[in-house]
Enzyme design. Sequence first.
Site, PDB file in Angstrom:
ATOM      1  N   ASN A   1       0.854  -1.178   0.000  1.00  0.00           N
ATOM      2  CA  ASN A   1       0.000   0.000   0.000  1.00  0.00           C
ATOM      3  C   ASN A   1       0.897   1.237   0.000  1.00  0.00           C
ATOM      4  O   ASN A   1       1.865   1.308   0.755  1.00  0.00           O
ATOM      5  CB  ASN A   1      -0.904  -0.001   1.233  1.00  0.00           C
ATOM      6  CG  ASN A   1      -1.918  -1.116   1.199  1.00  0.00           C
ATOM      7  OD1 ASN A   1      -2.405  -1.499   0.133  1.00  0.00           O
ATOM      8  ND2 ASN A   1      -2.234  -1.671   2.361  1.00  0.00           N
TER       9      ASN A   1
ATOM     10  N   GLU B   1      -0.986   3.255   6.053  1.00  0.00           N
ATOM     11  CA  GLU B   1      -1.169   3.828   7.387  1.00  0.00           C
ATOM     12  C   GLU B   1       0.148   3.984   8.137  1.00  0.00           C
ATOM     13  O   GLU B   1       0.274   4.855   8.998  1.00  0.00           O
ATOM     14  CB  GLU B   1      -2.127   2.947   8.210  1.00  0.00           C
ATOM     15  CG  GLU B   1      -3.544   2.933   7.644  1.00  0.00           C
ATOM     16  CD  GLU B   1      -4.456   1.950   8.370  1.00  0.00           C
ATOM     17  OE1 GLU B   1      -3.961   1.147   9.176  1.00  0.00           O
ATOM     18  OE2 GLU B   1      -5.676   1.995   8.103  1.00  0.00           O
ATOM     19  N   VAL B   2       1.102   3.121   7.843  1.00  0.00           N
ATOM     20  CA  VAL B   2       2.414   3.189   8.497  1.00  0.00           C
ATOM     21  C   VAL B   2       3.434   3.542   7.427  1.00  0.00           C
ATOM     22  O   VAL B   2       3.609   2.790   6.452  1.00  0.00           O
ATOM     23  CB  VAL B   2       2.768   1.848   9.178  1.00  0.00           C
ATOM     24  CG1 VAL B   2       4.159   1.927   9.792  1.00  0.00           C
ATOM     25  CG2 VAL B   2       1.731   1.495  10.246  1.00  0.00           C
TER      26      VAL B   2
ATOM     27  N   HIS C   1       6.476  -1.495   3.842  1.00  0.00           N
ATOM     28  CA  HIS C   1       6.239  -2.880   4.263  1.00  0.00           C
ATOM     29  C   HIS C   1       5.456  -3.596   3.174  1.00  0.00           C
ATOM     30  O   HIS C   1       4.510  -3.047   2.618  1.00  0.00           O
ATOM     31  CB  HIS C   1       5.486  -2.943   5.595  1.00  0.00           C
ATOM     32  CG  HIS C   1       4.258  -2.085   5.642  1.00  0.00           C
ATOM     33  ND1 HIS C   1       4.318  -0.725   5.835  1.00  0.00           N
ATOM     34  CD2 HIS C   1       2.936  -2.386   5.503  1.00  0.00           C
ATOM     35  CE1 HIS C   1       3.095  -0.222   5.817  1.00  0.00           C
ATOM     36  NE2 HIS C   1       2.234  -1.216   5.610  1.00  0.00           N
TER      37      HIS C   1
ATOM     38  N   HIS D   1       2.888  -6.578   2.573  1.00  0.00           N
ATOM     39  CA  HIS D   1       1.972  -7.504   3.237  1.00  0.00           C
ATOM     40  C   HIS D   1       2.035  -8.821   2.461  1.00  0.00           C
ATOM     41  O   HIS D   1       1.712  -8.849   1.267  1.00  0.00           O
ATOM     42  CB  HIS D   1       0.524  -7.017   3.160  1.00  0.00           C
ATOM     43  CG  HIS D   1       0.238  -5.726   3.851  1.00  0.00           C
ATOM     44  ND1 HIS D   1      -0.472  -5.651   5.022  1.00  0.00           N
ATOM     45  CD2 HIS D   1       0.528  -4.444   3.507  1.00  0.00           C
ATOM     46  CE1 HIS D   1      -0.603  -4.376   5.384  1.00  0.00           C
ATOM     47  NE2 HIS D   1      -0.020  -3.630   4.479  1.00  0.00           N
TER      48      HIS D   1
HETATM   49  P1  5GP Z   1      -0.728  -0.229   5.813  1.00  0.00           P
HETATM   50  O1  5GP Z   1      -2.159   0.176   5.953  1.00  0.00           O
HETATM   51  O2  5GP Z   1       0.206   0.910   6.182  1.00  0.00           O
HETATM   52  O3  5GP Z   1      -0.403  -0.836   4.470  1.00  0.00           O
HETATM   53  O4  5GP Z   1      -0.508  -1.410   6.834  1.00  0.00           O
HETATM   54  C1  5GP Z   1      -0.155  -1.212   8.166  1.00  0.00           C
HETATM   55  C2  5GP Z   1      -0.378  -2.530   8.867  1.00  0.00           C
HETATM   56  O5  5GP Z   1       0.297  -2.490  10.113  1.00  0.00           O
HETATM   57  C3  5GP Z   1      -1.854  -2.828   9.166  1.00  0.00           C
HETATM   58  O6  5GP Z   1      -2.228  -4.034   8.488  1.00  0.00           O
HETATM   59  C4  5GP Z   1      -1.895  -2.961  10.688  1.00  0.00           C
HETATM   60  O7  5GP Z   1      -2.752  -4.002  11.121  1.00  0.00           O
HETATM   61  C5  5GP Z   1      -0.442  -3.237  11.032  1.00  0.00           C
HETATM   62  N1  5GP Z   1      -0.048  -2.760  12.345  1.00  0.00           N
HETATM   63  C6  5GP Z   1      -0.323  -1.554  12.901  1.00  0.00           C
HETATM   64  N2  5GP Z   1       0.250  -1.450  14.112  1.00  0.00           N
HETATM   65  C7  5GP Z   1       0.904  -2.624  14.323  1.00  0.00           C
HETATM   66  C8  5GP Z   1       1.692  -3.110  15.416  1.00  0.00           C
HETATM   67  O8  5GP Z   1       1.921  -2.466  16.438  1.00  0.00           O
HETATM   68  N3  5GP Z   1       2.206  -4.377  15.295  1.00  0.00           N
HETATM   69  C9  5GP Z   1       1.981  -5.136  14.178  1.00  0.00           C
HETATM   70  N4  5GP Z   1       2.524  -6.348  14.151  1.00  0.00           N
HETATM   71  N5  5GP Z   1       1.246  -4.691  13.130  1.00  0.00           N
HETATM   72  C10 5GP Z   1       0.724  -3.452  13.208  1.00  0.00           C
END
Ligand code: 5GP
Length: 116
Positions: free
Chosen positions: A88, A96-97, A101, A103
């Site tokens: 993403n 979101e982060v 990363h 997935h």
């Molecule tokens: P994004 O939306 O940025 O592609 O994915 C961020 C992912 O990080 C989400 O699927 C969310 O569930 C995961 N996530 C958020 N906070 C944490 C955390 O503290 N530990 C782990 N293992 N995953 C996290």
Amino acid sequence: MTDDCLFCRIVAGEIPATVVHETDDTLAFRDIGPKAPVHVLVIPKAHHNDVAALAAADPALAGKVLAACGAVAGQEGLTGDGYRVIFNTGRFGGQEVFHVHGHVVGGRPLGPMLSA
Ligand code: 5GP
Ligand code: ZN
């Protein structure tokens, strides 16, 4: 290390994570909110905001992240039936982060690539 980055803090061991694969340059750990039976996040230990920034700054490291995604898929038993690797990116991409990363998701049929 970026002090306010969640995934940098996981790399630093400041926040616990269930690590399933690690190399000198990459870390893979289970997503805290899994969307499929297998849902692992694969990151470079070095901070890069997103996959494009990573590939531009350090293409060799980008390759290592992809190799780690493949290794995780193998050890999680996903290679026979297949799986998805998702990066993403940005607001419309649902990121979101902002520490890049991949997935790695699988373990059941994943349905259409995008929701309507
Ligand atoms: P994004 O939306 O940025 O592609 O994915 C961020 C992912 O990080 C989400 O699927 C969310 O569930 C995961 N996530 C958020 N906070 C944490 C955390 O503290 N530990 C782990 N293992 N995953 C996290
Ligand atoms: Zn970071």
